[in-house]
Design a protein around this motif. Structure first.
Motif, PDB file in Angstrom:
ATOM      1  N   PHE A   1      31.734  25.218  43.526  1.00  0.00           N
ATOM      2  CA  PHE A   1      32.506  24.259  44.325  1.00  0.00           C
ATOM      3  C   PHE A   1      33.484  23.551  43.386  1.00  0.00           C
ATOM      4  O   PHE A   1      33.082  22.708  42.571  1.00  0.00           O
ATOM      5  CB  PHE A   1      31.551  23.256  44.998  1.00  0.00           C
ATOM      6  CG  PHE A   1      32.213  22.399  46.030  1.00  0.00           C
ATOM      7  CD1 PHE A   1      32.642  22.945  47.242  1.00  0.00           C
ATOM      8  CD2 PHE A   1      32.417  21.051  45.805  1.00  0.00           C
ATOM      9  CE1 PHE A   1      33.256  22.150  48.193  1.00  0.00           C
ATOM     10  CE2 PHE A   1      33.018  20.241  46.755  1.00  0.00           C
ATOM     11  CZ  PHE A   1      33.447  20.803  47.961  1.00  0.00           C
TER      12      PHE A   1
ATOM     13  N   VAL B   1      36.398  21.092  42.209  1.00  0.00           N
ATOM     14  CA  VAL B   1      36.945  19.791  42.618  1.00  0.00           C
ATOM     15  C   VAL B   1      37.950  19.330  41.570  1.00  0.00           C
ATOM     16  O   VAL B   1      37.712  19.456  40.362  1.00  0.00           O
ATOM     17  CB  VAL B   1      35.835  18.723  42.768  1.00  0.00           C
ATOM     18  CG1 VAL B   1      36.396  17.437  43.369  1.00  0.00           C
ATOM     19  CG2 VAL B   1      34.675  19.244  43.621  1.00  0.00           C
TER      20      VAL B   1
ATOM     21  N   ASN C   1      35.492  18.712  38.036  1.00  0.00           N
ATOM     22  CA  ASN C   1      34.044  18.668  37.837  1.00  0.00           C
ATOM     23  C   ASN C   1      33.663  19.586  36.683  1.00  0.00           C
ATOM     24  O   ASN C   1      34.292  20.623  36.451  1.00  0.00           O
ATOM     25  CB  ASN C   1      33.266  18.993  39.114  1.00  0.00           C
ATOM     26  CG  ASN C   1      33.679  20.277  39.811  1.00  0.00           C
ATOM     27  OD1 ASN C   1      34.798  20.732  39.702  1.00  0.00           O
ATOM     28  ND2 ASN C   1      32.744  20.868  40.535  1.00  0.00           N
TER      29      ASN C   1
ATOM     30  N   GLU D   1      30.204  21.258  35.223  1.00  0.00           N
ATOM     31  CA  GLU D   1      28.774  21.471  35.476  1.00  0.00           C
ATOM     32  C   GLU D   1      28.046  21.881  34.195  1.00  0.00           C
ATOM     33  O   GLU D   1      28.658  22.127  33.155  1.00  0.00           O
ATOM     34  CB  GLU D   1      28.610  22.523  36.580  1.00  0.00           C
ATOM     35  CG  GLU D   1      29.246  22.050  37.883  1.00  0.00           C
ATOM     36  CD  GLU D   1      28.973  22.949  39.067  1.00  0.00           C
ATOM     37  OE1 GLU D   1      28.561  24.116  38.882  1.00  0.00           O
ATOM     38  OE2 GLU D   1      29.162  22.474  40.203  1.00  0.00           O
TER      39      GLU D   1
ATOM     40  N   CYS E   1      31.238  14.734  38.133  1.00  0.00           N
ATOM     41  CA  CYS E   1      32.221  14.953  39.194  1.00  0.00           C
ATOM     42  C   CYS E   1      33.648  14.766  38.673  1.00  0.00           C
ATOM     43  O   CYS E   1      33.880  14.080  37.664  1.00  0.00           O
ATOM     44  CB  CYS E   1      31.996  13.959  40.323  1.00  0.00           C
ATOM     45  SG  CYS E   1      30.435  14.167  41.191  1.00  0.00           S
ATOM     46  N   ALA E   2      34.593  15.334  39.421  1.00  0.00           N
ATOM     47  CA  ALA E   2      36.011  15.254  39.068  1.00  0.00           C
ATOM     48  C   ALA E   2      36.502  13.797  39.001  1.00  0.00           C
ATOM     49  O   ALA E   2      37.260  13.430  38.091  1.00  0.00           O
ATOM     50  CB  ALA E   2      36.819  16.017  40.109  1.00  0.00           C
ATOM     51  N   GLU E   3      36.063  12.983  39.958  1.00  0.00           N
ATOM     52  CA  GLU E   3      36.535  11.592  40.011  1.00  0.00           C
ATOM     53  C   GLU E   3      36.111  10.828  38.767  1.00  0.00           C
ATOM     54  O   GLU E   3      36.884  10.080  38.161  1.00  0.00           O
ATOM     55  CB  GLU E   3      35.933  10.860  41.233  1.00  0.00           C
ATOM     56  CG  GLU E   3      36.290  11.458  42.583  1.00  0.00           C
ATOM     57  CD  GLU E   3      35.277  12.488  43.073  1.00  0.00           C
ATOM     58  OE1 GLU E   3      34.842  13.345  42.274  1.00  0.00           O
ATOM     59  OE2 GLU E   3      34.937  12.431  44.264  1.00  0.00           O
TER      60      GLU E   3
ATOM     61  N   PRO F   1      34.216  11.582  48.435  1.00  0.00           N
ATOM     62  CA  PRO F   1      33.521  11.325  47.170  1.00  0.00           C
ATOM     63  C   PRO F   1      32.030  11.037  47.354  1.00  0.00           C
ATOM     64  O   PRO F   1      31.618  10.393  48.324  1.00  0.00           O
ATOM     65  CB  PRO F   1      34.245  10.098  46.612  1.00  0.00           C
ATOM     66  CG  PRO F   1      35.597  10.154  47.234  1.00  0.00           C
ATOM     67  CD  PRO F   1      35.390  10.706  48.596  1.00  0.00           C
ATOM     68  N   CYS F   2      31.226  11.511  46.420  1.00  0.00           N
ATOM     69  CA  CYS F   2      29.780  11.273  46.477  1.00  0.00           C
ATOM     70  C   CYS F   2      29.481   9.799  46.219  1.00  0.00           C
ATOM     71  O   CYS F   2      30.351   9.032  45.788  1.00  0.00           O
ATOM     72  CB  CYS F   2      29.058  12.162  45.461  1.00  0.00           C
ATOM     73  SG  CYS F   2      29.186  11.571  43.757  1.00  0.00           S
TER      74      CYS F   2
HETATM   75  N1  THU Z   1      31.519  16.988  43.064  1.00  0.00           N
HETATM   76  C1  THU Z   1      32.637  16.321  42.639  1.00  0.00           C
HETATM   77  O1  THU Z   1      33.295  16.717  41.678  1.00  0.00           O
HETATM   78  N2  THU Z   1      32.972  15.186  43.286  1.00  0.00           N
HETATM   79  C2  THU Z   1      32.280  14.642  44.336  1.00  0.00           C
HETATM   80  O2  THU Z   1      32.601  13.563  44.799  1.00  0.00           O
HETATM   81  C3  THU Z   1      31.160  15.387  44.915  1.00  0.00           C
HETATM   82  C4  THU Z   1      30.694  16.575  44.168  1.00  0.00           C
HETATM   83  C5  THU Z   1      31.107  18.197  42.340  1.00  0.00           C
HETATM   84  C6  THU Z   1      29.828  18.051  41.553  1.00  0.00           C
HETATM   85  C7  THU Z   1      29.347  19.482  41.475  1.00  0.00           C
HETATM   86  O3  THU Z   1      29.941  20.092  40.343  1.00  0.00           O
HETATM   87  C8  THU Z   1      29.903  20.140  42.732  1.00  0.00           C
HETATM   88  O4  THU Z   1      30.887  19.263  43.230  1.00  0.00           O
HETATM   89  C9  THU Z   1      28.872  20.410  43.787  1.00  0.00           C
HETATM   90  O5  THU Z   1      28.124  19.290  44.077  1.00  0.00           O
END
Ligand code: THU
Length: 132
Positions: A30, A32, A48, A50, A59-61, A89-90
């Motif tokens: 995924f 981002v 992002n 990992e 995460c990217a943010e 955003p998470c």
């Molecule tokens: N992810 C982001 O980069 N930003 C978010 O706000 C939510 C999730 C990334 C983290 C992880 O690498 C992938 O998305 C799947 O969760």
């Protein structure tokens, strides 16, 4: 929440989409990207990153915010986040963004269909956020 992002942020959205190409996401696949606009007009990008130890994923943010803060910037106007499909955003990123202000514009865009986007203020995304 608004469905149409302010036109002044069109370039910021494109920058977030471009930053997404740099994502390191071999586990979730995924991708981002983020683009953070400071109050003085500087833009910091993020993606992002990992890790095989999954809990270490960032995460990217938060990548973009850490880059900006470590370069001496703490006043932010807006952050654009690009993913496909569109993702808001998470929780951790919401708390991370609101740390720097309640009125930061947050825009999520579908990286493969820019007609799909959402816009909020940082406070709308995390009301009653934690304060020390
Ligand atoms: N992810 C982001 O980069 N930003 C978010 O706000 C939510 C999730 C990334 C983290 C992880 O690498 C992938 O998305 C799947 O969760």
């Amino acid at each position: 929440m608004s469905q149409t992002p302010d036109s002044q942020y069109t370039e910021l959205l494109s920058t977030a989409i471009e930053a997404r190409q740099k994502a390191y996401a071999p586990y979730s696949k995924f991708l981002v990207g983020a683009a953070l606009l400071t109050k003085n007009g500087t833009v910091f990008t993020g993606c992002n990153v990992e890790n095989t130890s999954y809990g270490l994923c960032i995460c990217a943010e938060r990548t973009a915010i850490c880059k900006a803060v470590s370069e001496g910037h703490q006043e932010f106007e807006a952050i654009a986040v690009a993913a496909h499909p569109l993702a808001s955003p998470c929780g951790a990123c919401r708390q991370f963004i609101v740390e720097f202000g309640k009125k930061i514009t947050v825009i999520s865009v579908d990286a493969e269909d820019t007609s799909k986007s959402k816009q909020w203020t940082s406070e709308e995304l995390i009301p009653e956020n934690f304060k020390f």
